[in-house]
Design a protein around this motif. Sequence first.
Motif, PDB file in Angstrom:
ATOM      1  N   ASP A  59       6.273  45.143  32.723  1.00 34.36           N
ATOM      2  CA  ASP A  59       7.695  44.831  32.931  1.00 34.36           C
ATOM      3  C   ASP A  59       8.188  44.061  31.709  1.00 34.36           C
ATOM      4  N   PRO A  60       8.642  44.763  30.661  1.00 40.03           N
ATOM      5  CA  PRO A  60       9.017  44.086  29.413  1.00 40.03           C
ATOM      6  C   PRO A  60      10.141  43.069  29.573  1.00 40.03           C
ATOM      7  N   HIS A  61      10.930  43.157  30.642  1.00 43.26           N
ATOM      8  CA  HIS A  61      12.058  42.244  30.825  1.00 43.26           C
ATOM      9  C   HIS A  61      11.795  41.255  31.955  1.00 43.26           C
ATOM     10  N   VAL A  62      10.541  40.913  32.166  1.00 49.11           N
ATOM     11  CA  VAL A  62      10.173  40.101  33.319  1.00 49.11           C
ATOM     12  C   VAL A  62      10.725  38.691  33.241  1.00 49.11           C
ATOM     13  N   GLY A  63      11.016  38.165  32.050  1.00 51.08           N
ATOM     14  CA  GLY A  63      11.537  36.801  31.932  1.00 51.08           C
ATOM     15  C   GLY A  63      10.436  35.772  32.096  1.00 51.08           C
ATOM     16  N   ALA A  64      10.807  34.619  32.689  1.00 50.70           N
ATOM     17  CA  ALA A  64       9.848  33.531  32.851  1.00 50.70           C
ATOM     18  C   ALA A  64       8.751  33.934  33.833  1.00 50.70           C
ATOM     19  N   LEU A  65       7.522  33.545  33.527  1.00 54.02           N
ATOM     20  CA  LEU A  65       6.379  33.888  34.372  1.00 54.02           C
ATOM     21  C   LEU A  65       5.926  32.665  35.159  1.00 54.02           C
ATOM     22  N   PRO A  66       5.257  32.892  36.296  1.00 59.13           N
ATOM     23  CA  PRO A  66       4.745  31.750  37.069  1.00 59.13           C
ATOM     24  C   PRO A  66       3.811  30.889  36.242  1.00 59.13           C
ATOM     25  N   ARG A  67       3.784  29.592  36.568  1.00 55.69           N
ATOM     26  CA  ARG A  67       2.955  28.663  35.810  1.00 55.69           C
ATOM     27  C   ARG A  67       1.517  28.637  36.305  1.00 55.69           C
ATOM     28  N   GLU A  68       1.322  28.850  37.607  1.00 55.00           N
ATOM     29  CA  GLU A  68      -0.014  28.757  38.189  1.00 55.00           C
ATOM     30  C   GLU A  68      -0.727  30.105  38.115  1.00 55.00           C
ATOM     31  N   LEU A  69      -2.038  30.053  37.860  1.00 55.09           N
ATOM     32  CA  LEU A  69      -2.822  31.276  37.743  1.00 55.09           C
ATOM     33  C   LEU A  69      -2.749  32.107  39.016  1.00 55.09           C
ATOM     34  N   ASP A  70      -2.858  31.473  40.186  1.00 50.45           N
ATOM     35  CA  ASP A  70      -2.822  32.221  41.443  1.00 50.45           C
ATOM     36  C   ASP A  70      -1.508  32.987  41.592  1.00 50.45           C
ATOM     37  N   GLU A  71      -0.392  32.354  41.205  1.00 47.37           N
ATOM     38  CA  GLU A  71       0.906  33.012  41.322  1.00 47.37           C
ATOM     39  C   GLU A  71       1.030  34.143  40.307  1.00 47.37           C
ATOM     40  N   LEU A  72       0.485  33.936  39.121  1.00 49.21           N
ATOM     41  CA  LEU A  72       0.532  34.970  38.090  1.00 49.21           C
ATOM     42  C   LEU A  72      -0.308  36.172  38.515  1.00 49.21           C
ATOM     43  N   ALA A  73      -1.482  35.904  39.082  1.00 47.61           N
ATOM     44  CA  ALA A  73      -2.329  36.998  39.574  1.00 47.61           C
ATOM     45  C   ALA A  73      -1.652  37.739  40.722  1.00 47.61           C
ATOM     46  N   ALA A  74      -0.961  36.998  41.585  1.00 53.25           N
ATOM     47  CA  ALA A  74      -0.243  37.631  42.699  1.00 53.25           C
ATOM     48  C   ALA A  74       0.880  38.532  42.185  1.00 53.25           C
ATOM     49  N   LEU A  75       1.589  38.071  41.144  1.00 54.82           N
ATOM     50  CA  LEU A  75       2.647  38.894  40.557  1.00 54.82           C
ATOM     51  C   LEU A  75       2.054  40.179  39.969  1.00 54.82           C
ATOM     52  N   PHE A  76       0.917  40.070  39.282  1.00 52.55           N
ATOM     53  CA  PHE A  76       0.256  41.263  38.727  1.00 52.55           C
ATOM     54  C   PHE A  76      -0.109  42.238  39.846  1.00 52.55           C
ATOM     55  N   ARG A  77      -0.697  41.725  40.915  1.00 53.95           N
ATOM     56  CA  ARG A  77      -1.080  42.610  42.024  1.00 53.95           C
ATOM     57  C   ARG A  77       0.155  43.270  42.646  1.00 53.95           C
ATOM     58  N   GLU A  78       1.243  42.525  42.712  1.00 51.08           N
ATOM     59  CA  GLU A  78       2.487  43.083  43.257  1.00 51.08           C
ATOM     60  C   GLU A  78       3.009  44.219  42.373  1.00 51.08           C
ATOM     61  N   LEU A  79       2.935  44.005  41.059  1.00 47.03           N
ATOM     62  CA  LEU A  79       3.441  45.021  40.136  1.00 47.03           C
ATOM     63  C   LEU A  79       2.629  46.314  40.210  1.00 47.03           C
ATOM     64  N   VAL A  80       1.336  46.208  40.401  1.00 46.16           N
ATOM     65  CA  VAL A  80       0.485  47.404  40.369  1.00 46.16           C
ATOM     66  C   VAL A  80       0.206  47.962  41.756  1.00 46.16           C
ATOM     67  N   ASP A  81       0.741  47.329  42.781  1.00 47.79           N
ATOM     68  CA  ASP A  81       0.477  47.784  44.148  1.00 47.79           C
ATOM     69  C   ASP A  81       0.952  49.229  44.331  1.00 47.79           C
ATOM     70  N   GLY A  82       0.059  50.065  44.799  1.00 46.79           N
ATOM     71  CA  GLY A  82       0.401  51.459  45.051  1.00 46.79           C
ATOM     72  C   GLY A  82       0.439  52.334  43.826  1.00 46.79           C
ATOM     73  N   ARG A  83       0.195  51.760  42.663  1.00 45.76           N
ATOM     74  CA  ARG A  83       0.228  52.554  41.433  1.00 45.76           C
ATOM     75  C   ARG A  83      -1.185  53.048  41.092  1.00 45.76           C
ATOM     76  N   ARG A  84      -1.232  54.201  40.485  1.00 41.54           N
ATOM     77  CA  ARG A  84      -2.514  54.785  40.075  1.00 41.54           C
ATOM     78  C   ARG A  84      -2.738  54.415  38.620  1.00 41.54           C
ATOM     79  N   LEU A  85      -3.435  53.315  38.424  1.00 38.39           N
ATOM     80  CA  LEU A  85      -3.662  52.759  37.095  1.00 38.39           C
ATOM     81  C   LEU A  85      -5.139  52.771  36.754  1.00 38.39           C
ATOM     82  N   LEU A  86      -5.424  52.924  35.467  1.00 38.26           N
ATOM     83  CA  LEU A  86      -6.779  52.740  34.960  1.00 38.26           C
ATOM     84  C   LEU A  86      -6.761  51.456  34.135  1.00 38.26           C
TER      85      LEU A  86
END
Length: 796
Positions: A198-225
């Motif tokens: 998401d090149p226009h994501v803006g400010a990212l969460p400060r905590e690792l857990d929140e950042l990891a959760a955002l990553f999982r949300e972005l890739v949820d249901g996507r077929r990624l390698l």
Amino acid sequence: MDPLFTMGSVFAMVETGLTAALSGAAGEAGKRWAERLSLLAGRAREDAGGPPPTLPTTEAERRQLAAELHRLASGSVEVSRELAAVLGEAGALAPAPRPPLAVPRMLPGYTAHFTDRTSVLDQVTELLDPDRAKPGTPTVAVLVGPGGIGKSATALHCAHSLKSRFPDGQLYVQLRGASVATALTPAEVLTGFVRRLDPHVGALPRELDELAALFRELVDGRRLLVLLDDAHSAEQLRPLLPASPESLVLITSRYRLGGLAGDPGATVIRLDKLPQADSELLLARITGREETLAEPAARAVARHCDGMPLALVATGSRLREREQLSWTTLERQFAARARRPEHRDEREAGMSDRSGPDPVWASTELSYRELSEPAARLMRAAALHPWPALTPPLAARAAGLTEGEAQAALEELAAVHLLEEFGEERYRFHDSVREFAADRARQEGGPGAQVAAVRRVVLWVLGYTAERAFRVLPDRWWLGEAFKGRALPDDRPDGDAALALGELDAERETLWAAVEAAEEYGLDELTWQLAEASWPLHLRLGYYPRMVTTHARGAEAARRHAADSFGDPRAEGRMLAQLGFGQTRLGSVVEAEEALAKAVEADRVAGHKRGQATAVELLGLLALSQWKWAEAADRFVAAKELLLGIEEREDGVEDVPRGVALLEHHLGRALRHLRPHSEVVDQLNAALAALRRLPQGDDHNVGRVYMTLGETHLEAGAPHDARVCLDRAVEAMERDGARIHWADALELRARVAREMGRVADERGDLLAAQVLYERATDRHALARVGRRLAELPPAH
């Protein structure tokens, strides 16, 4: 009070607005909204006879605030209307709907000479059987084996072979997992992945857990390698794993990572040596000498490489480059080395699963012996620290060569596979080759020569960084020899500051590596100066976790350096103040207060009033962000007194006028919550007068003060006065060219137009802000402005 204006709706709006404001996603508009909310919170607490409120950071505190606001609004139609307006704007701060995500294509290319490993591809392909999928778990394969066994090449071969099955893209990262010191952190990797998705994501969460959760949300249901190359530990990997069974994760590591077998149920595939026939085939493909492979000497060379692909590739590259080198001569060289046990280094001797020399080191040594003197010198010097990229300028400093000589040496090393070129004029070692070269550097040069080589690189990085840092923030007071005598040219082009910031960002990993190298080799003076020069990179681009690490190192180095008779006693306080700032931005309030208090004391002991004033000012800004208005005001007054106490010949005297002017503005912001309207206006006008007296001018901060004045008049029910101030704020920000703050001033003026019922003016300012946010690719701000434009009646 409107019956729909319930306690629940108040809490929902408070939660929405504060979450957006504190995360940074809402930018300057979010900070302003939080201050408006604090004014209402102060009135609610005063009405109830309680102490002044502080920033609510927990759900319980926010529920309490919502109850107090609801109670206050219930007793007054006017307050109810005001609260409805403030909370209504909270909806505009909410995160924007996410646009379609990018399809990343991050896989690097792989060798055209890839040989064998078909069984690995078969195993990975079998894992993708739909019947094996588990809900909430990706397919994970871990390729393990010693350095040089071909893990990365095999993983890339598998990834390229299977990528058509993953239409949503491929993510790749080199985790640099040879050691804890070099390994990338999960936060660094996730930041790169999220911004690529998401090149226009803006400010990212400060905590690792929140950042990891955002990553999982972005890739949820996507077929990624996802290819995670050269991992150090399971702890490094876990936050990087998607939760989608549609994804495939390939991991390579020299470590077993056994913990991943249980959760997420990874399949561990151990790579074995290539069979003799495949070793011969790989040599043939690289050398182009297929017709000679029947020679006994050729087969013997393949046996000396012991099935290790890295040794085979290096040997084959050497034969390809040296057409006159025969198989017989090469076999004799391998045999002679094997008979010299004195050449077996500690690394080889410790490999209990080998009865003879390490074939990777053996092939590397034979190639090393035939290098030109400049290439051999560069190889040794550049291996003394794991630099993320060897460029001609960096390599030249390491080896004491000209950049032209360094470029030729880099190309020579790459030709015989002692370096890999992974970008334009960007090279790197395989870990095993770097270990060999570092061993030779220790054997062939004393500690003094090693320190000198690293020092030359660090000095170059410092010069590169300081020059660009100054171009980004020329009006800042800088500490350290690297900034002495710097000045901007009279014909400085527009956009030069942005260009310099982009250049800093492009080499940020080299900068961070230089801080580590300077610390490792005891270069304390350079360690803290590198941290000082990194300030604009971290400040403007938000690399706050790295900032905290970098400045913690800088603070320790400055403390040690100050104990030296030639050390700068001002440096420790400077480092601690910047460390505290970074911790503030990460929301680590307790740690920030501790670092800033230490900074105040360090500068007091050093007799550095300018530095002490900065640390006290930062403590005031920290208090301001927590709604501790009285404490903030006291800090700003104390900082101002420190500045005014600097005498004519004392350090920092030239910066006193600007420092005082900024503190007058900070004080005005704090007094908005403590004093009558007229006193606040007088204070802010004093700040304006002080800024106007500066010989070099300061359009940016003049604009900021006019914005605060505009808000102050607006909150006092004087929209016409607010409009006058905001007209001047917009003019100042336009002259300054700061797009985000210019757009923010336009947004605030649009709010005034709304209060005055001037729909055309509101639409015009919002449309102008929209253009600026589009140029800045600020998706959240664009969505916010778009919502407000949609609320307006149609234009006639």
